[in-house]
Every structure is written in C-alpha cells, then in structure tokens.
Design a protein around this motif. Structure first.
Motif, PDB file in Angstrom:
ATOM      1  N   GLY A   1       0.703  -1.195  -0.124  1.00 17.20           N
ATOM      2  CA  GLY A   1      -0.117   0.001  -0.031  1.00 17.20           C
ATOM      3  C   GLY A   1       0.827   1.203  -0.082  1.00 17.20           C
ATOM      4  N   ALA A   2       2.081   1.176   0.733  1.00 19.56           N
ATOM      5  CA  ALA A   2       2.849   2.485   0.780  1.00 19.56           C
ATOM      6  C   ALA A   2       3.617   2.585  -0.324  1.00 19.56           C
ATOM      7  CB  ALA A   2       3.596   2.287   2.034  1.00 19.56           C
ATOM      8  N   ALA A   3       3.890   1.576  -1.098  1.00 13.13           N
ATOM      9  CA  ALA A   3       4.546   1.507  -2.231  1.00 13.13           C
ATOM     10  C   ALA A   3       3.571   2.375  -3.417  1.00 13.13           C
ATOM     11  CB  ALA A   3       4.996   0.105  -2.926  1.00 13.13           C
ATOM     12  N   TRP A   4       2.539   1.717  -3.625  1.00 14.45           N
ATOM     13  CA  TRP A   4       1.317   2.275  -4.490  1.00 14.45           C
ATOM     14  C   TRP A   4       1.138   3.473  -4.299  1.00 14.45           C
ATOM     15  CZ3 TRP A   4       0.536  -0.924  -7.998  1.00 14.45           C
ATOM     16  CH2 TRP A   4      -0.458  -0.902  -8.978  1.00 14.45           C
ATOM     17  N   ALA A   5       0.970   4.165  -2.862  1.00 13.13           N
ATOM     18  CA  ALA A   5       0.910   5.724  -2.733  1.00 13.13           C
ATOM     19  C   ALA A   5       2.136   6.313  -3.019  1.00 13.13           C
ATOM     20  CB  ALA A   5       0.604   5.781  -0.990  1.00 13.13           C
ATOM     21  N   LEU A   6       3.187   5.941  -2.759  1.00 16.64           N
ATOM     22  CA  LEU A   6       4.383   6.403  -3.121  1.00 16.64           C
ATOM     23  C   LEU A   6       4.698   6.637  -4.782  1.00 16.64           C
ATOM     24  CD1 LEU A   6       7.126   7.970  -1.882  1.00 16.64           C
ATOM     25  CD2 LEU A   6       8.094   5.650  -1.854  1.00 16.64           C
TER      26      LEU A   6
END
Length: 240
Positions: free
Chosen positions: A220-225
């Motif tokens: 999720g953090a990778a997608w948001a970043l």
C-alpha cells in the motif's frame, strides 16, 4: 551543490530554476527507489508466507491478543473491543469510498481534475490489485474468529493495503498545500498513524495474520508513493 563556475556566471533566477530541477529529479529517483524497496519487501513476505515460514510467529502473535480459554474472543474490556472495531472501520470499503469520493468531488469543484483523477485512480487501482492478489494467494483466514471465515482470502490484508494507499496519498496531497515543515510532518504523521491503527486492529480482531498486515502496509505504501511520484512528474509537465 552547483559548481562555482555556474554560480558566478548565471543569474540568481536561473540558479534557482536549476536547483529546483535537480531537487525534483532527485525526489523522483528517491521515490522510484523506495517503491522498488517496498515492492521487494512485499515479495519477500509473500514468498515466506507461501512457504509457511511465517505461520508459527503469526499464530504466536495472534494468541497474545485472544482471551485465555476462548480464542474466539479478543482480550480487553468491552469498551476496548468496541474501540478496536470502530478503528478498523476506518479502513473499510464504505468509509474509504465516502472519503475518496468527497475529496475527488472537492478537487473537481476546485478545477483540479488531474489531481482528482490521480487520487481516485490510485485508490481504485489499489483495490483491484488487492482483490487480484487475494485470489492468487488464496490464504485462509485465521481460525480465531467465526466472522473471519465469511470474509475474503487473508493475504494481503485489504484494510491495511487500501488504508495505506488512501491515507498516505491524501497526506501527500495535503502536504502540498503548505510550505511549513511542521504542518507537512503533521499531515504525514496523521496518515501514518491512521494506517498503522487500521492494520493493528485487524490483528487484534483476529481476522488477519500479522504477515498479512505487514505485506498490506508495504504494498500500500509503495502504491501511494508511486502515485505521489507520478504526481510530481506530471506537475512538472503542467499536467496537474
């Protein structure tokens, strides 16, 4: 830091433009690097989960939060259990849909259609990816809660992943509205805390293994970043 030759022969305005360009390039490269690292972390967790290497520690952590003699019940007083259920709702499909829809409508009214599409696109695509991964891994839910048996597959945690995508993307969006460092830190801090609370609540409720949650956080953090990095690139090109 620019060489002295450029500092001596270029105007202050031109120097500022060059510095801004170099900073933007470094930011994009850093964003790509962090996305790659987070995706790699997800893949490592997925590999260990598929091999069953996380099962023992997953169960051990889950049992820490179950009532002695009754694994179907979470530990703690009634008010605490209700609070955990309220927190987990912050990562539910209904709450996040209302939140993202409201933000997207506001951005459209503010004539920022590009930003609206980016925010909505990041969350929707993240949701679709979560469903695809759940179908692919098809990990059974923990047996601590009867409710869990009626839900979708366990890996990765949808609440954890989508809350990370939503709250971190919105945190980045709000941080762009201010130049004050402490306000930027506040927005990102709130986004991280909300994401963390939702993930922890899934473990407390016994509906997800800890490895499901950590994997959801990472991806999720990778997608948001990735969305934030794309926004930075599009902003420089005047698309947003």
């Amino acid at each position: 830091m620019l060489p002295k030759f450029f500092q001596q022969h270029l105007s202050p305005t031109r120097l500022r433009q060059i510095r801004d360009f170099l900073f933007a390039e470094q930011t994009v490269l850093l964003g790509i690097g962090l996305v790659a690292a987070l995706v790699f972390a997800f893949m490592e967790i997925a590999d260990e989960v598929s091999a069953g290497e996380t099962h023992e520690i997953d169960i051990a952590i889950l049992e820490m939060f179950r009532a002695p003699g009754d694994p179907s019940q979470m530990i703690g007083p009634f008010w605490f259990q209700e609070a955990v259920r309220d927190v987990t709702a912050l990562g539910s499909f209904s709450v996040l849909t209302l939140m993202v829809s409201s933000v997207a409508i506001y951005l459209l009214l503010a004539r920022r259609a590009g930003a609206a599409v980016l925010v909505a696109g990041a969350v929707i695509s993240g949701s679709l990816l979560t469903d695809l991964l759940k179908t692919f891994f098809d990990r059974p839910r923990p047996e601590f809660s009867a409710v869990a048996q009626e839900l979708s597959a366990s890996f990765p945690s949808g609440h954890s992943m989508i809350s990370a995508v939503t709250y971190l993307t919105l945190g980045a969006l709000l941080a762009r509205l201010t130049d004050r460092r402490r306000e930027k830190v506040f927005f990102f801090g709130v986004a991280i805390v909300l994401t963390a609370l939702v993930g922890v609540s899934r473990v407390l409720l016994g509906v997800h293994y800890p490895s499901d949650v950590v994997a959801g956080w990472a991806l999720g953090a990778a997608w948001a970043l990735a969305a934030a990095t794309l926004a930075s690139v599009l902003r420089r090109r005047g698309a947003i």
